[in-house]
Write a protein that holds these residues in place. Structure first.
Motif, PDB file in Angstrom:
ATOM      1  N   THR A  27       1.103  -0.804   0.188  1.00  0.00           N
ATOM      2  CA  THR A  27      -0.283   0.261  -0.061  1.00  0.00           C
ATOM      3  C   THR A  27       0.691   1.699   0.088  1.00  0.00           C
ATOM      4  O   THR A  27       1.800   0.941   0.832  1.00  0.00           O
ATOM      5  CB  THR A  27      -1.143  -0.224   1.508  1.00  0.00           C
ATOM      6  OG1 THR A  27      -1.428  -1.427   1.672  1.00  0.00           O
ATOM      7  CG2 THR A  27      -1.565   1.376   1.005  1.00  0.00           C
ATOM      8  N   GLN A  30       3.389   2.715   3.006  1.00  0.00           N
ATOM      9  CA  GLN A  30       4.034   1.521   4.123  1.00  0.00           C
ATOM     10  C   GLN A  30       5.117   1.550   3.990  1.00  0.00           C
ATOM     11  O   GLN A  30       6.352   1.538   2.908  1.00  0.00           O
ATOM     12  CB  GLN A  30       3.138   0.357   3.315  1.00  0.00           C
ATOM     13  CG  GLN A  30       3.749  -0.894   4.307  1.00  0.00           C
ATOM     14  CD  GLN A  30       2.295  -2.129   3.752  1.00  0.00           C
ATOM     15  OE1 GLN A  30       1.866  -2.212   2.029  1.00  0.00           O
ATOM     16  NE2 GLN A  30       2.713  -3.600   4.449  1.00  0.00           N
ATOM     17  N   GLY A  41       5.707  -5.931   4.377  1.00  0.00           N
ATOM     18  CA  GLY A  41       5.611  -5.184   5.111  1.00  0.00           C
ATOM     19  C   GLY A  41       6.398  -5.036   6.469  1.00  0.00           C
ATOM     20  O   GLY A  41       7.026  -6.392   7.330  1.00  0.00           O
ATOM     21  N   THR A  43       6.398  -4.283  11.035  1.00  0.00           N
ATOM     22  CA  THR A  43       5.748  -4.570  11.759  1.00  0.00           C
ATOM     23  C   THR A  43       6.840  -4.488  13.165  1.00  0.00           C
ATOM     24  O   THR A  43       7.684  -4.960  12.909  1.00  0.00           O
ATOM     25  CB  THR A  43       4.262  -5.229  11.981  1.00  0.00           C
ATOM     26  OG1 THR A  43       5.300  -6.701  11.873  1.00  0.00           O
ATOM     27  CG2 THR A  43       3.727  -5.547  10.846  1.00  0.00           C
ATOM     28  N   SER A  78      -2.211   4.178  15.794  1.00  0.00           N
ATOM     29  CA  SER A  78      -2.950   3.619  15.884  1.00  0.00           C
ATOM     30  C   SER A  78      -3.612   2.824  17.791  1.00  0.00           C
ATOM     31  O   SER A  78      -4.421   2.008  17.687  1.00  0.00           O
ATOM     32  CB  SER A  78      -2.650   1.846  15.232  1.00  0.00           C
ATOM     33  OG  SER A  78      -1.507   1.548  16.246  1.00  0.00           O
ATOM     34  N   ALA A  94       0.731  -3.095  12.977  1.00  0.00           N
ATOM     35  CA  ALA A  94       0.750  -4.447  12.378  1.00  0.00           C
ATOM     36  C   ALA A  94      -0.060  -4.454  10.370  1.00  0.00           C
ATOM     37  O   ALA A  94       0.502  -4.812   9.512  1.00  0.00           O
ATOM     38  CB  ALA A  94      -0.824  -5.253  12.632  1.00  0.00           C
ATOM     39  N   ASP A  95      -0.562  -2.948  10.349  1.00  0.00           N
ATOM     40  CA  ASP A  95      -0.553  -2.804   9.178  1.00  0.00           C
ATOM     41  C   ASP A  95       0.514  -2.362   8.310  1.00  0.00           C
ATOM     42  O   ASP A  95       0.319  -1.886   6.949  1.00  0.00           O
ATOM     43  CB  ASP A  95      -1.754  -1.722   9.202  1.00  0.00           C
ATOM     44  CG  ASP A  95      -1.496  -0.036   9.189  1.00  0.00           C
ATOM     45  OD1 ASP A  95      -0.480  -0.264  10.635  1.00  0.00           O
ATOM     46  OD2 ASP A  95      -2.820  -0.084  10.225  1.00  0.00           O
ATOM     47  N   LEU A  97       1.490   0.946   8.423  1.00  0.00           N
ATOM     48  CA  LEU A  97       1.001   2.080   7.868  1.00  0.00           C
ATOM     49  C   LEU A  97       0.781   2.766   9.302  1.00  0.00           C
ATOM     50  O   LEU A  97       0.449   4.494   8.825  1.00  0.00           O
ATOM     51  CB  LEU A  97      -0.269   2.193   6.931  1.00  0.00           C
ATOM     52  CG  LEU A  97      -0.463   1.396   5.398  1.00  0.00           C
ATOM     53  CD1 LEU A  97      -1.698   1.432   5.671  1.00  0.00           C
ATOM     54  CD2 LEU A  97       0.444   2.212   4.768  1.00  0.00           C
ATOM     55  N   THR A  98       1.066   2.483  10.056  1.00  0.00           N
ATOM     56  CA  THR A  98       0.430   3.267  11.662  1.00  0.00           C
ATOM     57  C   THR A  98       1.366   3.106  13.131  1.00  0.00           C
ATOM     58  O   THR A  98       2.508   2.322  12.514  1.00  0.00           O
ATOM     59  CB  THR A  98      -0.678   3.528  12.273  1.00  0.00           C
ATOM     60  OG1 THR A  98      -0.474   1.730  12.258  1.00  0.00           O
ATOM     61  CG2 THR A  98      -2.050   3.080  11.454  1.00  0.00           C
ATOM     62  N   THR A 100       2.717   2.310  17.059  1.00  0.00           N
ATOM     63  CA  THR A 100       1.799   1.717  18.459  1.00  0.00           C
ATOM     64  C   THR A 100       2.417   3.395  19.852  1.00  0.00           C
ATOM     65  O   THR A 100       2.672   3.821  19.258  1.00  0.00           O
ATOM     66  CB  THR A 100       2.113   0.791  18.608  1.00  0.00           C
ATOM     67  OG1 THR A 100       3.124   0.373  18.151  1.00  0.00           O
ATOM     68  CG2 THR A 100       1.664  -0.208  17.363  1.00  0.00           C
TER      69      THR A 100
END
Length: 127
Positions: A27, A30, A41, A43, A78, A94-95, A97-98, A100
């Motif tokens: 995405t 990302q 990705g 994470t 997130s 986890a996506d 894109l953010t 935590t």
């Protein structure tokens, strides 16, 4: 989505584009790394080596730019980051894109919280 805000000491605020092969669905914006020669990705406590400049699915050529020192990114949270402050390091969501609110194993250093109070608020980080 990790959005490049600026490159400290850079003449222009644009990442140097390159093309890599996706090893999973990618995405735009990302956080990514290479695994087995393909993009996947990032994470948690995995620091990204690339940020997606485009989107694609497994096997596609995807435009990316390498993360380098001095790059500053805007990114949504997130989770509620009210207890965190500039200088704290947080993990990647986890996506990919953010970020935590988890600081154990954090890889993204908070530069500015922008008074973030809830999930979805935008903060400023660097790697």
């Amino acid at each position: 989505m990790f959005k490049l805000q600026k490159i400290v000491g850079g003449r222009i605020n644009v990442g140097e584009p390159e093309i890599q092969v996706a090893g999973a669905e990618i995405t735009h914006g990302q956080a990514l790394k290479l695994s087995g020669g393909k993009l996947v990705g990032c994470t948690g406590a995995e620091a990204p080596t690339y940020i997606a400049h485009g989107a694609g699915k497994d096997g596609d050529n995807v435009a990316v730019y390498a993360v380098s020192e001095g790059m500053v990114f805007e990114v949504p949270c997130s989770a509620d980051l009210a207890a965190l402050k500039p200088g704290d390091k947080v993990t990647i969501g986890a996506d990919g894109l953010t970020v935590t609110a988890t600081t154990e194993g954090g890889v993204a250093t908070i530069i500015c919280t922008n008074n973030a109070e809830q999930a979805g608020d935008i903060i400023v980080v660097k790697f």
